[in-house]
Write an enzyme that holds these catalytic residues in place. Structure first.
Site, PDB file in Angstrom:
ATOM      1  N   SER A   1    -115.128  27.177   9.034  1.00  0.00           N
ATOM      2  CA  SER A   1    -114.134  28.097   8.466  1.00  0.00           C
ATOM      3  C   SER A   1    -112.738  27.868   9.038  1.00  0.00           C
ATOM      4  CB  SER A   1    -114.530  29.552   8.746  1.00  0.00           C
ATOM      5  OG  SER A   1    -115.849  29.805   8.327  1.00  0.00           O
TER       6      SER A   1
HETATM    7  N1  SAH Z   1    -120.061  29.561  11.252  1.00  0.00           N
HETATM    8  C1  SAH Z   1    -119.962  28.147  10.897  1.00  0.00           C
HETATM    9  C2  SAH Z   1    -119.501  27.926   9.477  1.00  0.00           C
HETATM   10  C3  SAH Z   1    -120.522  28.345   8.526  1.00  0.00           C
HETATM   11  S1  SAH Z   1    -120.551  27.566   6.950  1.00  0.00           S
HETATM   12  C4  SAH Z   1    -119.075  27.386  11.842  1.00  0.00           C
HETATM   13  O1  SAH Z   1    -118.504  27.979  12.765  1.00  0.00           O
HETATM   14  O2  SAH Z   1    -118.981  26.165  11.696  1.00  0.00           O
HETATM   15  C5  SAH Z   1    -121.936  28.479   6.350  1.00  0.00           C
HETATM   16  C6  SAH Z   1    -123.261  28.013   6.894  1.00  0.00           C
HETATM   17  O3  SAH Z   1    -124.253  28.928   6.433  1.00  0.00           O
HETATM   18  C7  SAH Z   1    -123.678  26.642   6.361  1.00  0.00           C
HETATM   19  O4  SAH Z   1    -123.932  25.784   7.434  1.00  0.00           O
HETATM   20  C8  SAH Z   1    -124.938  26.923   5.554  1.00  0.00           C
HETATM   21  O5  SAH Z   1    -125.901  25.910   5.616  1.00  0.00           O
HETATM   22  C9  SAH Z   1    -125.447  28.207   6.201  1.00  0.00           C
HETATM   23  N2  SAH Z   1    -126.355  29.020   5.406  1.00  0.00           N
HETATM   24  C10 SAH Z   1    -126.350  29.226   4.064  1.00  0.00           C
HETATM   25  N3  SAH Z   1    -127.349  30.054   3.715  1.00  0.00           N
HETATM   26  C11 SAH Z   1    -128.008  30.384   4.864  1.00  0.00           C
HETATM   27  C12 SAH Z   1    -129.130  31.207   5.165  1.00  0.00           C
HETATM   28  N4  SAH Z   1    -129.808  31.864   4.210  1.00  0.00           N
HETATM   29  N5  SAH Z   1    -129.530  31.322   6.446  1.00  0.00           N
HETATM   30  C13 SAH Z   1    -128.868  30.667   7.444  1.00  0.00           C
HETATM   31  N6  SAH Z   1    -127.799  29.869   7.220  1.00  0.00           N
HETATM   32  C14 SAH Z   1    -127.372  29.731   5.947  1.00  0.00           C
END
Ligand code: SAH
Length: 229
Positions: free
Chosen positions: A80
């Site tokens: 993000s």
């Molecule tokens: N917090 C992260 C950015 C997140 S991007 C950082 O600091 O880099 C969103 C993430 O959520 C992605 O990696 C995606 O694979 C994950 N995601 C999507 N659906 C999910 C779920 N049901 N459970 C866990 N993770 C999930």
């Protein structure tokens, strides 16, 4: 460069010139992108100035690490925008004794930011290679109070619940009931809610003895919370 006895420590700072460049870029990021937009929590600003964001991304993206936007981390996912990380972290009102659950580990960067602000971080990522890489990076960089698990974050982390705070960094269409149940009374949750590719809103939820308080705080765009693959 003059080198005496193979040691040039007088001219090279610890970590080398590259680290100094990153550190300066990080200070600018905090000042111009985060504090200037109204994030005031000093502990959060200090954490954002401390955590090496460039260490959580592929080498090709590192020169852009402190720019004002999200960046690809592989597997169709993104890390993000720094401002959003700071905004969400501040909204959680993190306390040193807190135990926090994160859904969507991604690169591990958000977990690293939280690591220095709270007692323990539990983070769930559904894409296994991302979870493994984040786990390795967090370990390599010494963030010892972060635990990463592969799985569907919508189910939460029942064995470690209840949590003082929950941060969701992928967007469900509605707030998962299971996560609300895993929040302590007095706990806070920040979660982007809305349809894939459509208008999403960041919600701040507070659990009171008499029920949930819900506040829309910022329009956002996150990757969707997926169920299984
Ligand atoms: N917090 C992260 C950015 C997140 S991007 C950082 O600091 O880099 C969103 C993430 O959520 C992605 O990696 C995606 O694979 C994950 N995601 C999507 N659906 C999910 C779920 N049901 N459970 C866990 N993770 C999930």
């Amino acid at each position: 460069m003059l080198m005496i006895g193979g040691c040039d420590s007088a001219s090279t700072p610890p970590g080398g010139p590259e680290m100094m460049v990153y550190e300066a870029a990080r200070k600018r990021m905090v000042r111009d992108q985060i504090a200037a937009r109204g994030v005031k929590d000093d502990r959060v600003l200090a954490a954002m100035a401390r955590v090496p964001r460039h260490e959580f991304m592929p080498a090709s993206q590192r020169p852009l690490a402190y720019e004002d936007g999200p960046l690809p981390i592989g597997h169709g996912q993104t890390i993000s925008q720094p401002y959003i990380v700071a905004f969400m972290t501040a909204a959680l009102d993190p306390k040193p004794e807190d135990r926090v659950l994160e859904i969507g580990t991604g690169s591990g960067y958000q977990a690293a930011v939280l690591s220095g602000l709270v007692a323990e971080v539990f983070s769930i990522e559904i894409v296994e290679p991302l979870a493994l890489r984040a786990k390795a990076d967090l370990k390599r960089l010494g963030y010892g109070n972060v635990r990463v698990r592969v799985g569907d974050g919508a189910l939460g982390w029942p064995e470690a619940a209840p949590f003082d705070a929950i941060i969701v960094t992928c967007a469900p269409e509605r707030v998962p009931r299971t996560l609300v149940d895993q929040l302590k009374v007095g706990g806070r949750m920040i979660v982007p809610v809305g349809p894939t590719g459509g208008a999403q809103e960041l919600y701040l939820l507070r659990k009171h003895p008499e029920g949930m308080e819900t506040q829309a705080v910022l329009p956002v765009r996150f990757v969707p919370m997926v169920k299984d693959r």
